[in-house]
Write an enzyme that holds these catalytic residues in place. Structure first.
Site, PDB file in Angstrom:
ATOM      1  N   SER A 158     -24.740  34.134  24.296  1.00 25.96           N
ATOM      2  CA  SER A 158     -24.813  34.145  25.699  1.00 25.96           C
ATOM      3  C   SER A 158     -25.038  32.649  26.139  1.00 25.96           C
ATOM      4  CB  SER A 158     -25.873  34.808  26.324  1.00 25.96           C
ATOM      5  OG  SER A 158     -25.463  36.419  25.609  1.00 25.96           O
ATOM      6  N   ARG A 217     -35.372  37.546  28.553  1.00 29.00           N
ATOM      7  CA  ARG A 217     -34.960  35.995  27.646  1.00 29.00           C
ATOM      8  C   ARG A 217     -36.746  35.055  28.625  1.00 29.00           C
ATOM      9  NH1 ARG A 217     -32.916  39.139  26.202  1.00 29.00           N
ATOM     10  NH2 ARG A 217     -30.697  39.140  25.700  1.00 29.00           N
ATOM     11  N   GLU A 245     -29.212  30.589  29.345  1.00 30.51           N
ATOM     12  CA  GLU A 245     -30.653  31.130  28.785  1.00 30.51           C
ATOM     13  C   GLU A 245     -30.585  29.561  27.145  1.00 30.51           C
ATOM     14  OE1 GLU A 245     -29.571  34.785  26.838  1.00 30.51           O
ATOM     15  OE2 GLU A 245     -29.504  34.074  25.339  1.00 30.51           O
TER      16      GLU A 245
HETATM   17  C1  LIG Z   1     -23.976  34.127  18.552  1.00 27.76           C
HETATM   18  C2  LIG Z   1     -25.436  34.013  18.689  1.00 27.76           C
HETATM   19  C3  LIG Z   1     -25.755  35.408  18.849  1.00 27.76           C
HETATM   20  C4  LIG Z   1     -26.946  35.451  19.585  1.00 27.76           C
HETATM   21  N1  LIG Z   1     -27.414  36.251  20.164  1.00 27.76           N
HETATM   22  C5  LIG Z   1     -27.985  36.706  20.711  1.00 27.76           C
HETATM   23  C6  LIG Z   1     -28.873  37.985  21.223  1.00 27.76           C
HETATM   24  O1  LIG Z   1     -28.314  38.547  21.291  1.00 27.76           O
HETATM   25  N2  LIG Z   1     -30.135  37.834  21.835  1.00 27.76           N
HETATM   26  C7  LIG Z   1     -30.821  36.822  22.041  1.00 27.76           C
HETATM   27  O2  LIG Z   1     -32.541  36.387  22.553  1.00 27.76           O
HETATM   28  N3  LIG Z   1     -30.570  35.342  21.454  1.00 27.76           N
HETATM   29  C8  LIG Z   1     -29.012  35.369  20.907  1.00 27.76           C
HETATM   30  N4  LIG Z   1     -28.650  34.073  20.326  1.00 27.76           N
HETATM   31  C9  LIG Z   1     -29.667  33.175  21.252  1.00 27.76           C
HETATM   32  C10 LIG Z   1     -30.554  32.461  19.663  1.00 27.76           C
HETATM   33  O3  LIG Z   1     -30.305  32.425  17.782  1.00 27.76           O
HETATM   34  C11 LIG Z   1     -31.848  33.114  19.976  1.00 27.76           C
HETATM   35  O4  LIG Z   1     -32.188  31.832  21.266  1.00 27.76           O
HETATM   36  C12 LIG Z   1     -32.472  32.100  18.700  1.00 27.76           C
HETATM   37  O5  LIG Z   1     -33.940  32.936  19.262  1.00 27.76           O
HETATM   38  C13 LIG Z   1     -33.008  30.604  18.299  1.00 27.76           C
HETATM   39  O6  LIG Z   1     -33.251  30.417  17.394  1.00 27.76           O
HETATM   40  P1  LIG Z   1     -33.725  28.734  16.240  1.00 27.76           P
HETATM   41  O7  LIG Z   1     -34.417  29.501  15.653  1.00 27.76           O
HETATM   42  O8  LIG Z   1     -31.873  28.797  16.582  1.00 27.76           O
HETATM   43  O9  LIG Z   1     -34.362  28.200  18.362  1.00 27.76           O
HETATM   44  P2  LIG Z   1     -33.559  26.517  18.383  1.00 27.76           P
HETATM   45  O10 LIG Z   1     -31.937  26.860  18.424  1.00 27.76           O
HETATM   46  O11 LIG Z   1     -32.950  25.678  17.308  1.00 27.76           O
HETATM   47  O12 LIG Z   1     -34.033  26.894  18.887  1.00 27.76           O
HETATM   48  C14 LIG Z   1     -34.502  27.386  20.872  1.00 27.76           C
HETATM   49  C15 LIG Z   1     -35.350  26.693  21.702  1.00 27.76           C
HETATM   50  O13 LIG Z   1     -36.716  26.950  21.144  1.00 27.76           O
HETATM   51  C16 LIG Z   1     -37.608  26.015  20.198  1.00 27.76           C
HETATM   52  N5  LIG Z   1     -38.072  25.998  19.426  1.00 27.76           N
HETATM   53  C17 LIG Z   1     -37.401  26.423  17.938  1.00 27.76           C
HETATM   54  N6  LIG Z   1     -38.326  26.944  16.871  1.00 27.76           N
HETATM   55  C18 LIG Z   1     -39.882  26.558  17.618  1.00 27.76           C
HETATM   56  C19 LIG Z   1     -40.728  26.905  17.003  1.00 27.76           C
HETATM   57  N7  LIG Z   1     -41.140  26.986  15.643  1.00 27.76           N
HETATM   58  N8  LIG Z   1     -41.978  26.437  17.998  1.00 27.76           N
HETATM   59  C20 LIG Z   1     -41.728  25.690  19.153  1.00 27.76           C
HETATM   60  N9  LIG Z   1     -41.131  25.365  19.564  1.00 27.76           N
HETATM   61  C21 LIG Z   1     -39.873  25.979  19.097  1.00 27.76           C
HETATM   62  C22 LIG Z   1     -36.517  25.166  20.494  1.00 27.76           C
HETATM   63  O14 LIG Z   1     -36.821  23.492  20.673  1.00 27.76           O
HETATM   64  C23 LIG Z   1     -35.741  25.173  21.630  1.00 27.76           C
HETATM   65  O15 LIG Z   1     -35.919  24.902  23.045  1.00 27.76           O
HETATM   66  C24 LIG Z   1     -27.754  34.169  20.137  1.00 27.76           C
HETATM   67  C25 LIG Z   1     -27.574  32.961  19.429  1.00 27.76           C
HETATM   68  C26 LIG Z   1     -26.249  32.673  18.784  1.00 27.76           C
HETATM   69  C27 LIG Z   1     -25.292  31.353  18.260  1.00 27.76           C
END
Ligand SMILES: Cc1cc2nc3c(=O)[nH]c(=O)nc-3n(C[C@H](O)[C@H](O)[C@H](O)COP(=O)(O)OP(=O)(O)OC[C@H]3O[C@@H](n4cnc5c(N)ncnc54)[C@H](O)[C@@H]3O)c2cc1C
Length: 341
Positions: free
Chosen positions: A241, A165, A337
């Protein structure tokens, strides 16, 4: 043309459903728009927050800067060799849609990561992982724009410094790069990972025997498991998480094991063990607890939830109570996380 808006509610752009506001907001659909953004000199010095699907963010306040919502689309097969297919996806591509594209085309490697919410651009940030697989296993390179200069730079695997992570983008390069495109090196010959979680049992329930195994079957099994176990953010606000699973020394693990014989742990090296944070939280009696409108999910103690109307600060205060009780009972510090703003 860029449409820069002011005072935009982020409620529908974060899976906790917090009503934080962005002072300025822009949505980026193309690489060219991203370049144009850096020609707007009035925004050069303004603090910036990059937003994907908002599924790993906790807003504790309004953002007094420019929120850049990354929506660049497009999935493209760049090339292939005897063993691999190189697939490039825009930062705004929904992660699960990319998984489905790969599964449908027989490109193996990310089927275990089915149904993880969010965008492809955010996936390298924390080296998303699930069911024994992390994206670093199929990551080739990414393109990112330097937030200070607008210049595009390539990051290869080594430069991303992936960990559990973790990546360079959560440390030295934090807040400095906008990831615009990611290229994956997928396998033509699948290597099945079915020994993690309930994949094997679920495949059996689905009537899939080992000789019928396919990446589609694994993806379907993972989807089933996730739907049954994890709260859907559309129904109850959460970011998956909340904490990372802590890594402790084998010595500390053995000592704790004499007092808590049921404590699970997985070796991560010769001298270290990973302990499921959800188990530790559950042992402290938090599972299913409500504190105001914030709470710990009743099926999965690792997930903190917004029961409706909670603020980011309420969730953060609950998180620190959880952290404290785990530290008091086990002497283990949990680290979030989720990205806190
Ligand atoms: C129900 C649920 C289940 C999940 N299960 C998992 C799992 O099994 N495994 C796991 O690893 N994660 C899991 N997650 C966490 C999440 O899905 C991941 O971390 C995902 O990659 C976040 O993507 P996002 O586009 O929503 O990012 P955001 O929440 O929009 O951003 C997350 C971070 O990344 C940065 N960011 C976003 N896009 C960019 C970009 N293009 N360039 C630079 N920085 C950027 C943001 O500034 C922030 O710091 C889960 C979340 C939920 C709600």
């Amino acid at each position: 043309m860029l449409d820069i808006q002011s005072h935009v509610s982020l409620k529908s752009y974060n899976t906790f459903g917090f009503d934080a506001k962005a002072r300025y907001w822009v949505e980026i659909d193309t690489d060219a728009q991203l370049q144009t953004l850096f020609q707007l000199t009035e925004f050069l010095a303004v603090p910036k927050l990059i937003l994907g699907g908002g599924s790993n963010l906790l807003f504790t306040r309004d953002f007094e800067g420019l929120v850049i919502k990354m929506s660049i689309q497009g999935i493209e097969v760049l090339r292939e060799d005897a063993s691999h297919v190189f697939v490039k996806a825009g930062a705004g591509v929904n992660w699960h849609q990319l998984v489905l594209f790969c599964v449908q085309n027989g490109y193996a490697g990310i089927e275990n990561l089915s149904l993880i919410p969010g965008t492809t651009g955010a996936a390298p940030m924390q080296n998303i992982g699930a069911y024994g697989v992390e994206i670093e296993q199929v990551f080739d390179h990414l393109e990112a724009v330097d937030i200070r200069t607008g210049e595009t730079r390539i990051f290869n695997h080594a430069e991303c410094r992936f960990g559990y992570r973790e990546s360079v983008f959560k440390h030295e390069a934090k807040g400095q790069y906008i990831i615009s495109n990611v290229t994956f090196r997928l396998n033509k010959q699948p290597v099945f990972h079915i020994d993690y979680g309930a994949i094997r049992e679920t495949l059996a329930t689905m009537g899939i025997s080992e000789d019928k195994l396919s990446i589609k079957a694994i993806s379907d099994a993972v989807i089933r498991i996730r739907r049954s176990k994890l709260p859907n953010p559309a129904e109850i606000g959460n970011a998956g998480s909340f904490f990372k699973n802590p890594e402790i020394s084998k010595d500390q693990f053995e000592t704790l094991k004499t007092e808590y014989p049921a404590m699970p742990g997985f070796p991560t090296g010769d001298l270290t063990m990973k302990v499921p944070a959800g188990w530790l939280i559950e042992q402290c009696g938090w599972k299913g607890k409500h504190v105001g409108n914030a709470g710990v999910h009743s099926k999965q103690a690792l997930v903190l939830v917004n029961h409706g109307g909670a603020t980011g600060s309420e969730i953060l205060s609950l998180a620190s109570k959880v952290q404290q009780s785990v530290e008091d009972k086990f002497g283990i510090r949990l680290n979030p996380e989720v990205n806190i703003v």
